[in-house]
Design a protein around this motif. Structure first.
Motif, PDB file in Angstrom:
ATOM      1  N   LEU A 469      56.208 -16.721 -36.462  1.00 46.09           N
ATOM      2  CA  LEU A 469      56.510 -15.922 -35.381  1.00 46.09           C
ATOM      3  C   LEU A 469      57.963 -16.870 -34.738  1.00 46.09           C
ATOM      4  O   LEU A 469      57.433 -17.975 -34.350  1.00 46.09           O
ATOM      5  N   ARG A 471      60.181 -16.859 -31.628  1.00 45.79           N
ATOM      6  CA  ARG A 471      60.278 -16.087 -30.550  1.00 45.79           C
ATOM      7  C   ARG A 471      61.669 -16.151 -30.096  1.00 45.79           C
ATOM      8  O   ARG A 471      62.100 -17.107 -29.515  1.00 45.79           O
ATOM      9  N   ARG A 507      61.225 -12.486 -34.474  1.00 43.58           N
ATOM     10  CA  ARG A 507      60.777 -11.571 -33.690  1.00 43.58           C
ATOM     11  C   ARG A 507      62.007 -11.004 -32.538  1.00 43.58           C
ATOM     12  O   ARG A 507      62.635 -11.935 -32.095  1.00 43.58           O
ATOM     13  N   ASP A 510      61.900 -10.483 -26.784  1.00 43.40           N
ATOM     14  CA  ASP A 510      60.397  -9.842 -26.114  1.00 43.40           C
ATOM     15  C   ASP A 510      60.627 -10.359 -24.792  1.00 43.40           C
ATOM     16  O   ASP A 510      59.850 -11.303 -24.381  1.00 43.40           O
ATOM     17  N   MET A 565      60.740  -8.854 -37.101  1.00 42.48           N
ATOM     18  CA  MET A 565      59.584  -7.768 -36.445  1.00 42.48           C
ATOM     19  C   MET A 565      59.662  -7.783 -35.079  1.00 42.48           C
ATOM     20  O   MET A 565      60.448  -8.056 -34.372  1.00 42.48           O
ATOM     21  N   PRO A 567      58.658  -6.616 -31.332  1.00 38.73           N
ATOM     22  CA  PRO A 567      57.310  -7.029 -30.498  1.00 38.73           C
ATOM     23  C   PRO A 567      57.051  -5.767 -29.729  1.00 38.73           C
ATOM     24  O   PRO A 567      57.510  -4.656 -29.330  1.00 38.73           O
ATOM     25  N   MET A 605      54.758  -5.836 -34.522  1.00 38.84           N
ATOM     26  CA  MET A 605      53.596  -6.601 -33.666  1.00 38.84           C
ATOM     27  C   MET A 605      52.694  -5.864 -33.263  1.00 38.84           C
ATOM     28  O   MET A 605      52.998  -4.869 -32.777  1.00 38.84           O
ATOM     29  N   SER A 626      51.894  -7.868 -37.746  1.00 45.01           N
ATOM     30  CA  SER A 626      51.363  -9.412 -37.206  1.00 45.01           C
ATOM     31  C   SER A 626      50.668  -9.166 -35.924  1.00 45.01           C
ATOM     32  O   SER A 626      51.044  -8.453 -34.880  1.00 45.01           O
TER      33      SER A 626
END
Ligand code: PEP
Ligand code: MG
Length: 748
Positions: A469, A471, A507, A510, A565, A567, A605, A626
């Motif tokens: 992950l 972020r 990711r 987010d 990915m 979120p 996610m 995930s």
């Protein structure tokens, strides 16, 4: 008694200053103060009561009461009139004290012959130090001027206490800021550290509470306030117009800085003999005392603004502050009310630990502390007023406990704990290159969570098999403007470089909920931000930002594999739409002649229970899933992850929660979709072991957890763990933890 004039007050302060300058012992100084105050105020009695401990006051000096009672008479906080002054931090002024509610007669003092009573709190910046009392035989109410004069003396006493003026042979006091203190806070990041206090905003020390030239002090104050106004205007000029929160705070600063009544009160304090610094502090102390009793949150915030402004003014007046800079001590442990992620990053790995009075577990500062792998304790109430630069401090991040100026036995026990942890680290290092394979032969992939460049060195050190992950929002959070595409592409490219062929799951942004960007906020305040406009919802509603980020990722990959990915996907359509954006950007970049990633994997996610029940086609379309356990758990139990009252209420090993994990694993198995878990719980060994038993084969966690998780996984048979959990499902127990712990004990 005649009306007092300003010059009388000044005269008293002048005499006090002379008395304090004499190099006598602490007790002699206290005696001299009671003597001079009684004389100047023409009262028969003047007494000083100081706190022995947080609950007990002691008579420490008196003029007029029996001397034998000194250091003998004690009362509890709230007991008698003196105790009432201390508890409420308000003066008590009574013509007939024995008739007052709560009056407590102390025969050893001989005070029964005195009718009138005036007591004022001795306090410094909201910290209670004691009570100063005058009494006389004639029954009368003390005038406002007299109350004020006594408050000024109390203020000087507080300052002198802070400076240690009353310590010495036969003294009543042990010096403040010399005793050991323990604080209990909240765990922000585990780990232990032994070091020395480094104050982010060093405490201002006023060494000259009394001044002899009021005109000069008045000019100093006016100049300093002018300086302050200019700096506030300058800050306002630099604030982005959309950043309404910062503007509001600064506008309030400006309002206070221009407040005539604030200025007038400080000028009056100066006229009565206080220095400009002491005048600022006196008003600040009163505001802090009010702060503690105001029920309205909005008003409390405004008073807090005034407090911050007073600190700025004190720094201007004294020239003390971070700029003049105390040197960073050896093994620095940062102590602050709160700190922004940018400031914390600047200190970086030089710090051994961080202690904050405020903050939250999910705050940006906490995220940075985790990335830097430094122990962090938050909510350590009052520590910035207790700690001094250079004080020895021990942080126990595993329990949220701090020992300031610890006694030897505490420090020794702590050293043992650190040694044990170092031994454990050696053990983890020895298995770093071995797989996380259980005794039954199941291998679990352990990846790490990251988000800052500061995380990357851990990739090699921790033995992580990749970044499960990344972020990306952290790069946005530590800036006060939107980063540009080129900037992001360069950064993501460095991340892929650092991974040296290991996978990195990026990711997309987010934001929202607790992660608010000052330059990209919802127009209206949201009543419930965790359930509001956040993550993929923002991305789909403002596709420009999402497209820019996707382009940066494609360019960063530059012919290498790319894994992205999205979120907080709550339903299939959101994923389909976001995925289409990425496919469109790949097409666009291709047309522009850029090199495409060698392979692109697109995942989602799973952070809301709804997605666990999405149509089969969702699981087929997603290249991987995930589980974001931090959010999934808060929505599953309807318990805010940021709310200390509820966030620990529901155990991760609750059978209902383990059931939904098992359900997700099952759905992914049906469609052959790889699934991992990347919430904080993956980094807790017992939880990680149970997740693995429920079928998860990839876990992503903070780097420091990889060693402990691997160590446990290598020692257990996951089949047996599953049997224990199945037994709990049958038994009707709520959590599998007790049974799991029993089983683990039986294994050792
Ligand atoms: C989660 O919710 O578990 C997660 C990993 O995302 P974040 O903590 O960043 O919300
Ligand atoms: Mg989340």
């Amino acid at each position: 008694m005649p009306e007092r004039t300003e010059s009388e007050s000044r005269k008293l302060l002048g005499r006090l200053r002379e008395a304090l300058a004499e190099s006598s012992a602490g007790q002699a100084r206290l005696n001299r103060i009671t003597d001079l105050t009684a004389d100047s105020m023409q009262t028969e009695v003047c007494s000083i009561y100081l706190f022995r401990d947080s609950e007990t006051l002691e008579l420490c000096a008196t003029e007029g009461l029996n001397q034998e009672a000194v250091h003998q008479t004690r009362m509890r906080l709230g007991e008698g009139l003196v105790g009432r002054v201390a508890r409420t931090a308000r003066p008590v002024n009574s013509a007939n004290a024995p008739q007052e509610r709560g009056f407590r007669f102390m025969p050893e003092t001989g005070e029964e012959i005195y009718s009138s009573f005036l007591g004022v709190p001795i306090q410094r910046l909201g910290e209670r130090l004691g009570v100063l009392v005058v009494q006389s035989k004639d029954a009368r109410i003390y005038s406002e001027d007299e109350v004020y004069a006594l408050e000024v003396v109390a203020m000087v006493l507080a300052e002198m206490t802070e400076l240690g003026a009353f310590v010495g042979e036969g003294a009543a006091l042990s010096a403040r800021h010399m005793q050991p203190v323990m604080f209990r806070g909240t765990i922000g990041q585990e780990g232990a550290a032994d070091g020395n206090v480094f104050l982010h905003e060093p405490r201002v020390v006023v060494t000259n509470p009394i001044a002899d030239d009021p005109d000069r002090e008045a000019v100093r104050l006016t100049e300093a306030v002018e300086n302050l106004r200019m700096s506030v205007d300058e800050m306002l000029g630099h604030t982005v117009t959309r950043d309404t929160d910062s503007r509001q705070v600064l506008e309030t600063y400006r309002m206070f800085a221009n407040s005539r009544s604030w200025m007038r009160r400080m000028q009056e304090d100066i006229a009565s003999g206080l220095s400009a610094e002491a005048a600022v502090e006196k008003e600040q102390s009163l505001a802090r005392a009010r702060l503690q009793s105001v029920p309205d949150a909005y008003m409390r915030e405004r008073l807090q603004d005034l407090d911050d402004l007073s600190n700025r003014l004190l720094r201007i007046l004294t020239g003390q502050g971070n700029e003049t800079g105390a040197e960073m001590p050896l093994n620095p442990i940062l102590v602050a009310r709160n700190i922004g992620p940018g400031d914390l990053l600047e200190y970086g790995r030089r710090l051994r630990g961080v202690v904050l009075e405020k903050g939250s577990v999910g705050s940006h500062a906490a995220i940075v502390a985790r990335a830097l792998a430094i122990p962090l304790v938050i909510h350590a109430a009052g520590i910035t007023s207790e700690a001094l630069n250079g004080d020895r401090i021990l942080i126990d991040g595993d329990q949220g406990i701090i020992h300031l100026r610890p006694e030897d036995n505490v420090a020794n026990a702590f050293r043992d704990k650190i040694l044990m942890q170092a031994k454990a680290q050696e053990r983890y290092a020895s298995i770093r290159d071995l797989p996380a394979q259980s005794t039954c032969g199941t291998t679990v992939r352990l990846m790490m969570n990251a988000g800052l460049m500061a995380d990357l060195p851990s990739l090699t050190g921790s033995g992580a098999e990749g970044v499960g992950l990344f972020r990306t929002e952290l790069q946005f959070l530590i800036r006060n403007h939107m980063p540009r595409r080129g900037e992001l592409a360069a950064l993501y490219s460095r991340v892929i470089d650092a991974a040296m062929g290991r996978p990195v799951i990026f990711r997309t942004l987010d934001i929202g909920s607790d992660k608010v960007l000052s330059y990209m906020k919802p127009q209206d305040d949201e009543p419930n931000p965790a359930l509001g406009w956040r993550a993929i919802r923002v991305g789909l509603d403002m596709p420009g930002v999402m497209r820019m980020q996707l382009q940066a990722l494609i360019r960063a990959a530059n012919g290498r594999p790319l894994t992205v990915m999205f979120p907080f996907v709550a339903q299939f359509d959101e994923f389909r739409e976001a995925r289409q954006h990425l496919l469109d950007q790949l097409e666009r970049e291709d047309k522009l002649g850029r090199i495409l990633p060698s392979e692109t994997r697109i995942g989602a996610m799973l952070e809301t229970p709804s997605l666990a029940f999405a149509p089969k086609q969702f699981f087929e379309m997603a290249d991987f899933i995930s589980i974001g356990g931090n959010d999934l758990k808060q929505f599953f139990f309807a318990a805010d992850r940021e709310n200390e009252r509820v966030r620990r209420r529901y155990d991760t090993l609750n059978v209902s929660y383990l059931s939904i994990i098992e359900h997700i694993v099952g759905r992914c198995a049906d469609t052959g979709t790889p699934v991992s878990f990347c919430g904080e719980d993956a980094g807790r060994p017992i939880e990680a072991m149970c997740f693995a038993a429920m079928g998860l084969r990839t876990l992503s966690m903070r780097p420091a957890s990889i060693g402990p998780v691997k160590h446990l996984l290598r020692r257990v048979d996951l089949g047996q763990v599953k049997e224990v959990i199945d037994g709990v499902f049958e038994s009707g127990e709520q959590s599998a933890r007790p049974a799991i712990m029993d089983w683990l004990r039986s294994q050792s």
